[in-house]
Scaffold this motif. Structure first.
Motif, PDB file in Angstrom:
ATOM      1  N   LEU A   1      -2.187   6.055  17.390  1.00 39.17           N
ATOM      2  CA  LEU A   1      -2.966   6.462  16.217  1.00 39.17           C
ATOM      3  C   LEU A   1      -3.867   5.335  15.710  1.00 39.17           C
ATOM      4  CD1 LEU A   1      -0.355   8.477  14.110  1.00 39.17           C
ATOM      5  CD2 LEU A   1      -2.154   9.376  15.599  1.00 39.17           C
ATOM      6  N   ASP A   2      -3.536   4.106  16.046  1.00 38.45           N
ATOM      7  CA  ASP A   2      -4.311   2.942  15.615  1.00 38.45           C
ATOM      8  C   ASP A   2      -5.714   3.028  16.213  1.00 38.45           C
ATOM      9  OD1 ASP A   2      -5.443   0.424  15.206  1.00 38.45           O
ATOM     10  OD2 ASP A   2      -3.670  -0.667  15.868  1.00 38.45           O
ATOM     11  N   PRO A   3      -6.759   3.017  15.381  1.00 43.13           N
ATOM     12  CA  PRO A   3      -8.117   3.140  15.921  1.00 43.13           C
ATOM     13  C   PRO A   3      -8.532   1.950  16.793  1.00 43.13           C
ATOM     14  CG  PRO A   3      -8.190   2.654  13.585  1.00 43.13           C
ATOM     15  CD  PRO A   3      -6.746   2.890  13.932  1.00 43.13           C
TER      16      PRO A   3
ATOM     17  N   LYS B   1      -5.105  -5.851   4.785  1.00 43.42           N
ATOM     18  CA  LYS B   1      -5.043  -4.805   3.767  1.00 43.42           C
ATOM     19  C   LYS B   1      -6.313  -3.949   3.811  1.00 43.42           C
ATOM     20  CE  LYS B   1      -4.587  -3.937  -1.155  1.00 43.42           C
ATOM     21  NZ  LYS B   1      -4.512  -4.505  -2.496  1.00 43.42           N
ATOM     22  N   GLY B   2      -7.450  -4.594   3.919  1.00 45.18           N
ATOM     23  CA  GLY B   2      -8.710  -3.861   4.011  1.00 45.18           C
ATOM     24  C   GLY B   2      -8.772  -2.956   5.225  1.00 45.18           C
ATOM     25  N   LYS B   3      -8.267  -3.449   6.357  1.00 42.39           N
ATOM     26  CA  LYS B   3      -8.250  -2.637   7.579  1.00 42.39           C
ATOM     27  C   LYS B   3      -7.307  -1.447   7.408  1.00 42.39           C
ATOM     28  CE  LYS B   3      -8.745  -4.752  11.624  1.00 42.39           C
ATOM     29  NZ  LYS B   3     -10.010  -4.102  11.834  1.00 42.39           N
ATOM     30  N   CYS B   4      -6.142  -1.671   6.800  1.00 45.62           N
ATOM     31  CA  CYS B   4      -5.189  -0.576   6.561  1.00 45.62           C
ATOM     32  C   CYS B   4      -5.806   0.475   5.637  1.00 45.62           C
ATOM     33  CB  CYS B   4      -3.898  -1.102   5.949  1.00 45.62           C
ATOM     34  SG  CYS B   4      -2.850  -2.027   7.082  1.00 45.62           S
ATOM     35  N   GLU B   5      -6.464   0.017   4.569  1.00 44.02           N
ATOM     36  CA  GLU B   5      -7.096   0.956   3.635  1.00 44.02           C
ATOM     37  C   GLU B   5      -8.221   1.738   4.317  1.00 44.02           C
ATOM     38  OE1 GLU B   5      -6.208   2.116   0.912  1.00 44.02           O
ATOM     39  OE2 GLU B   5      -5.001   0.609  -0.092  1.00 44.02           O
ATOM     40  N   GLY B   6      -8.924   1.082   5.215  1.00 45.04           N
ATOM     41  CA  GLY B   6     -10.013   1.762   5.907  1.00 45.04           C
ATOM     42  C   GLY B   6      -9.559   2.708   7.001  1.00 45.04           C
ATOM     43  N   ASN B   7      -8.350   2.523   7.508  1.00 46.53           N
ATOM     44  CA  ASN B   7      -7.893   3.296   8.675  1.00 46.53           C
ATOM     45  C   ASN B   7      -6.883   4.390   8.379  1.00 46.53           C
ATOM     46  OD1 ASN B   7      -9.488   1.719  10.342  1.00 46.53           O
ATOM     47  ND2 ASN B   7      -7.842   0.326  10.891  1.00 46.53           N
ATOM     48  N   TRP B   8      -6.220   4.373   7.225  1.00 46.93           N
ATOM     49  CA  TRP B   8      -5.095   5.282   7.039  1.00 46.93           C
ATOM     50  C   TRP B   8      -5.489   6.756   7.065  1.00 46.93           C
ATOM     51  CZ3 TRP B   8      -3.994   8.841   3.223  1.00 46.93           C
ATOM     52  CH2 TRP B   8      -4.739   8.787   2.047  1.00 46.93           C
TER      53      TRP B   8
ATOM     54  N   LEU C   1       0.855  -1.189   0.000  1.00 48.39           N
ATOM     55  CA  LEU C   1       0.000   0.000   0.000  1.00 48.39           C
ATOM     56  C   LEU C   1       0.888   1.234   0.000  1.00 48.39           C
ATOM     57  CD1 LEU C   1      -2.324  -1.188   2.896  1.00 48.39           C
ATOM     58  CD2 LEU C   1      -2.836  -1.301   0.466  1.00 48.39           C
ATOM     59  N   HIS C   2       0.387   2.329  -0.550  1.00 48.95           N
ATOM     60  CA  HIS C   2       1.119   3.595  -0.591  1.00 48.95           C
ATOM     61  C   HIS C   2       0.110   4.714  -0.339  1.00 48.95           C
ATOM     62  CE1 HIS C   2       4.158   6.484  -1.983  1.00 48.95           C
ATOM     63  NE2 HIS C   2       3.208   7.037  -2.732  1.00 48.95           N
ATOM     64  N   HIS C   3       0.323   5.474   0.729  1.00 47.67           N
ATOM     65  CA  HIS C   3      -0.594   6.562   1.080  1.00 47.67           C
ATOM     66  C   HIS C   3       0.197   7.851   1.274  1.00 47.67           C
ATOM     67  CE1 HIS C   3      -2.712   2.940   2.893  1.00 47.67           C
ATOM     68  NE2 HIS C   3      -3.417   3.277   1.846  1.00 47.67           N
ATOM     69  N   VAL C   4      -0.328   8.953   0.749  1.00 52.11           N
ATOM     70  CA  VAL C   4       0.354  10.247   0.830  1.00 52.11           C
ATOM     71  C   VAL C   4      -0.616  11.289   1.347  1.00 52.11           C
ATOM     72  CG1 VAL C   4       1.565  12.030  -0.486  1.00 52.11           C
ATOM     73  CG2 VAL C   4       1.840   9.622  -1.108  1.00 52.11           C
ATOM     74  N   THR C   5      -0.153  12.081   2.318  1.00 48.40           N
ATOM     75  CA  THR C   5      -0.944  13.178   2.864  1.00 48.40           C
ATOM     76  C   THR C   5      -0.093  14.439   2.871  1.00 48.40           C
ATOM     77  OG1 THR C   5      -2.205  11.683   4.281  1.00 48.40           O
ATOM     78  CG2 THR C   5      -2.195  14.012   4.900  1.00 48.40           C
ATOM     79  N   PRO C   6      -0.521  15.493   2.151  1.00 44.83           N
ATOM     80  CA  PRO C   6       0.238  16.753   2.188  1.00 44.83           C
ATOM     81  C   PRO C   6       0.244  17.332   3.600  1.00 44.83           C
ATOM     82  CG  PRO C   6      -1.340  16.756   0.383  1.00 44.83           C
ATOM     83  CD  PRO C   6      -1.665  15.564   1.242  1.00 44.83           C
ATOM     84  N   LEU C   7       1.382  17.890   3.997  1.00 44.68           N
ATOM     85  CA  LEU C   7       1.492  18.555   5.295  1.00 44.68           C
ATOM     86  C   LEU C   7       1.160  20.028   5.126  1.00 44.68           C
ATOM     87  CD1 LEU C   7       4.820  16.969   6.615  1.00 44.68           C
ATOM     88  CD2 LEU C   7       2.472  16.291   7.149  1.00 44.68           C
ATOM     89  N   PRO C   8       0.520  20.629   6.128  1.00 45.06           N
ATOM     90  CA  PRO C   8       0.257  22.071   6.041  1.00 45.06           C
ATOM     91  C   PRO C   8       1.570  22.828   5.868  1.00 45.06           C
ATOM     92  CG  PRO C   8      -0.868  21.083   7.928  1.00 45.06           C
ATOM     93  CD  PRO C   8       0.055  20.045   7.383  1.00 45.06           C
TER      94      PRO C   8
END
Length: 169
Positions: free
Chosen positions: A38-40, A144-151, A10-17
């Protein structure tokens, strides 16, 4: 030969302020207690002795409440080992969980250019999360589904923590 094990990435990107410095983001990535929480599904964690084979890594036993796993795979409470190593630009996690699950994750603060990964004009910084999950096929799909749902929620909590750090400075 047919194997029941597989890998997912998986690859997730979030811009920082733009008001947040990359140094502040990296410092918060080095705050293991904050990141673990951070883990829900987080319940608790405790530090473990360092491993002689990885003296730079900090080890933790983490307990999560897993209510979305297929019946019978795990109890509702799961304990796993997390090994966290600070990197120059972020952190590396190695998770070893029951049933042979191994998850490698890096969270890094990386520079981006205009138009890249959600950036507008000019350069900026992003939180980049890369995940590799190894386990049996059923478990990989579930994790994988949990990671996609939580990121998104985890990244949002990270940004909120960054904004709180900036206010304290």
């Amino acid at each position: 030969m047919f194997s029941l094990n597989t890998t997912a990435t998986l690859h997730h990107v979030t811009p920082l302020p733009r008001t947040i410095s990359p140094t502040a983001a990296i410092n918060l990535l080095h705050n293991h207690d904050f990141l673990i929480r951070l883990d829900p599904e987080y319940v608790s964690h405790e530090a473990l002795p360092s491993s002689p084979s990885s003296p730079a890594a900090k080890r933790y036993q983490v307990t999560d409440h897993m209510n979305a796993l297929p019946a019978g795979l795990w109890d509702t409470t799961v304990k796993f080992e997390a090994e966290m190593t600070n990197l120059e630009d972020g952190i590396s996690w190695l998770i070893k969980a029951p049933l042979g699950l191994v998850q490698r994750t890096t969270w890094r603060c990386l520079k981006t250019e205009a138009g890249e990964e959600g950036q507008g004009e000019g350069e900026g910084w992003c939180l980049v999360e890369d995940v590799e999950i190894e386990a049996n096929r059923i478990l990989v799909g579930t994790v994988k589904g949990k990671c996609e749902g939580n990121w998104r929620g985890a990244h949002a909590k990270f940004l909120k923590g960054l904004e709180g750090e900036a206010e304290r400075v």
